[in-house]
Design a protein around this motif. Structure first.
Motif, short mmCIF file in Angstrom:
data_model
loop_
_atom_site.label_atom_id
_atom_site.label_comp_id
_atom_site.label_asym_id
_atom_site.label_seq_id
_atom_site.Cartn_x
_atom_site.Cartn_y
_atom_site.Cartn_z
N VAL A 1 -50.24 38.73 -2.79
CA VAL A 1 -50.45 39.71 -3.86
C VAL A 1 -50.79 41.08 -3.29
N GLY A 2 -51.60 41.09 -2.23
CA GLY A 2 -52.00 42.35 -1.62
C GLY A 2 -50.82 43.09 -1.00
N GLN A 3 -49.94 42.35 -0.34
CA GLN A 3 -48.78 42.97 0.28
C GLN A 3 -47.82 43.52 -0.77
N ILE A 4 -47.65 42.76 -1.85
CA ILE A 4 -46.77 43.23 -2.92
C ILE A 4 -47.33 44.49 -3.56
N ARG A 5 -48.63 44.51 -3.78
CA ARG A 5 -49.25 45.70 -4.36
C ARG A 5 -49.11 46.89 -3.42
N ASN A 6 -49.31 46.65 -2.14
CA ASN A 6 -49.16 47.71 -1.15
C ASN A 6 -47.72 48.23 -1.14
N LEU A 7 -46.76 47.29 -1.21
CA LEU A 7 -45.36 47.67 -1.25
C LEU A 7 -45.06 48.52 -2.47
N GLU A 8 -45.57 48.12 -3.62
CA GLU A 8 -45.31 48.88 -4.84
C GLU A 8 -45.87 50.29 -4.77
N LEU A 9 -47.06 50.41 -4.20
CA LEU A 9 -47.66 51.74 -4.04
C LEU A 9 -46.83 52.62 -3.11
N LEU A 10 -46.36 52.01 -2.00
CA LEU A 10 -45.55 52.77 -1.04
C LEU A 10 -44.21 53.17 -1.65
N LEU A 11 -43.60 52.25 -2.42
CA LEU A 11 -42.33 52.58 -3.07
C LEU A 11 -42.50 53.71 -4.07
N GLU A 12 -43.60 53.67 -4.80
CA GLU A 12 -43.86 54.72 -5.78
C GLU A 12 -44.06 56.07 -5.08
N ARG A 13 -44.87 56.05 -4.03
CA ARG A 13 -45.16 57.29 -3.31
C ARG A 13 -43.90 57.82 -2.61
N THR A 14 -43.17 56.91 -1.95
CA THR A 14 -41.97 57.32 -1.23
C THR A 14 -40.89 57.78 -2.20
N GLY A 15 -40.76 57.07 -3.31
CA GLY A 15 -39.76 57.43 -4.29
C GLY A 15 -39.98 58.81 -4.87
N ARG A 16 -41.24 59.15 -5.12
CA ARG A 16 -41.54 60.48 -5.65
C ARG A 16 -41.08 61.57 -4.70
N GLY A 17 -41.22 61.30 -3.39
CA GLY A 17 -40.88 62.33 -2.40
C GLY A 17 -39.42 62.36 -1.99
N LEU A 18 -38.73 61.20 -2.13
CA LEU A 18 -37.40 61.13 -1.52
C LEU A 18 -36.25 60.74 -2.43
N GLN A 19 -36.53 60.30 -3.63
CA GLN A 19 -35.44 59.81 -4.46
C GLN A 19 -34.54 60.94 -4.97
N THR A 20 -35.04 62.16 -5.01
CA THR A 20 -34.22 63.27 -5.48
C THR A 20 -33.72 64.10 -4.32
N GLU A 21 -32.63 64.80 -4.53
CA GLU A 21 -32.08 65.67 -3.50
C GLU A 21 -33.08 66.78 -3.16
N THR A 22 -33.80 67.27 -4.17
CA THR A 22 -34.81 68.30 -3.94
C THR A 22 -35.91 67.79 -3.03
N GLY A 23 -36.34 66.54 -3.27
CA GLY A 23 -37.39 65.95 -2.45
C GLY A 23 -36.96 65.79 -1.01
N VAL A 24 -35.73 65.37 -0.81
CA VAL A 24 -35.21 65.20 0.55
C VAL A 24 -35.16 66.54 1.26
N ARG A 25 -34.65 67.56 0.56
CA ARG A 25 -34.57 68.89 1.18
C ARG A 25 -35.96 69.42 1.54
N LYS A 26 -36.93 69.18 0.67
CA LYS A 26 -38.29 69.65 0.94
C LYS A 26 -38.85 68.96 2.17
N ALA A 27 -38.59 67.64 2.31
CA ALA A 27 -39.07 66.90 3.48
C ALA A 27 -38.41 67.41 4.75
N LEU A 28 -37.12 67.72 4.66
CA LEU A 28 -36.42 68.25 5.83
C LEU A 28 -36.95 69.61 6.23
N ASP A 29 -37.33 70.40 5.24
CA ASP A 29 -37.82 71.75 5.51
C ASP A 29 -39.21 71.78 6.12
#
Length: 306
Positions: A268-296
């Motif tokens: 359960v702990g690993q799944i919860r950790n995974l979900e948090l990471l997916l949410e955080r990563t998705g916010r930053g990288l799922q959009t083209e704008t987010g990817v460009r910002k990370a590259l910059d």
């Protein structure tokens, strides 16, 4: 096809094999996962350990490879996968891969067999299929890999050693032959640690979840993308990596978390950790704008990203 110097793409995704709840292959999900990789410009390695190779029947491995070639349709390079422990069966699968037009063979080596050199040489001579040999966790006599690197038509060597010094030793051993054998990173979470090496490309599990972001990371070297992905890369590198990958894809609505192999399921702990990471990563990288910002955010501290 996103290739490197006309040979290989920067990223090969070790694709998972999605299953229905009854354990049969989910072909709709498989096609969708491959289409996302092709759209991102990534190559794919079909039927690897991450794809639960040991739980697949021979005809299923053939069907997956054929389907992958049809779905990708020349948009990305498709590798067949076999295990060194399979011996003659690996040779037979390489011949099948050649006949259906695969772009090479990834030979996974868990425990270096005594006949590894002879096996790789036979595959190269009898099929003409480029072979990338994956060395697991720095195991196996370096002399064997030095000899392998000198073989004509060898596709490369992928290193999964946890110790950067072991990776450096492999690189030095291959260079002693005077050849320019491509060296691939097989452990994406420690890519930046191996600053002494110049990688041809990387074999990625994380690209199943974020194909475009991983492709951008290893082609453009954005430190921001790496910072977003690092914790996720480390989490997926553990023993529960395959089951966590499927949980992540399930959360993204891409496939069920069904497994065939008796793998350790995440708690359960690993799944919860995974979900948090997916949410955080998705916010930053799922959009083209987010990817460009990370590259910059600037280049990484390593000498070169593959």
């Amino acid at each position: 096809m996103a290739e490197n110097d006309g040979r290989f793409p920067r990223v090969f995704t070790k694709t998972v094999t999605p299953f229905e709840s009854d354990g049969s292959i989910d072909w709709f999900a498989f096609d969708r996962l491959l289409s996302l990789q092709a759209k991102a410009g990534n190559g794919v390695a079909i039927g690897s350990i991450s794809g639960e190779r040991k739980a697949l029947r021979w005809e299923e491995r053939q069907a997956l490879l054929e389907e992958g070639l049809e779905v990708c349709g020349g948009r990305s390079r498709v590798l067949a996968v076999a295990g060194a422990e399979e011996g003659e069966e690996a040779l037979r699968f390489a011949a099948f891969a050649r006949d259906c037009g695969a772009g090479g063979l990834l030979l996974e080596v868990e425990k270096t067999p005594g006949g590894l050199y002879a096996l790789v040489r036979r595959i190269l001579e009898e099929t003409g299929v480029p072979v990338i040999v994956e060395r697991q966790n720095g195991k196996g006599n370096l002399e064997i890999y030095r000899e392998l690197s000198a073989l004509f038509q060898i596709g490369g060597i992928a290193e999964r050693a946890k110790d950067p010094l072991e990776t450096k030793r492999l690189s030095d051993a291959c260079r002693e032959t005077g050849t320019r054998t491509p060296l691939f990173c097989g452990r994406e979470e420690r890519l930046f640690l191996a600053e002494a090496l110049t990688y041809e490309g990387v074999f990625s599990e994380c690209a199943n979840l974020f194909p475009k972001a991983v492709s951008r990371l290893f082609s453009s070297g954005g430190k921001g993308i790496y910072d977003c992905l690092f914790d996720l890369l480390c989490l997926l590198g553990g023993e529960e990596g395959v089951s966590l990958l499927k949980w992540g894809l399930h959360r993204q609505g891409l496939c069920l978390p069904t497994l065939r192999l008796p793998l350790a399921e995440p708690d359960v702990g690993q799944i919860r950790n995974l979900e948090l990471l997916l949410e955080r990563t998705g916010r930053g990288l799922q959009t083209e704008t987010g990817v460009r910002k990370a590259l910059d955010s600037g280049p990484s501290d390593s000498k070169r990203l593959c």
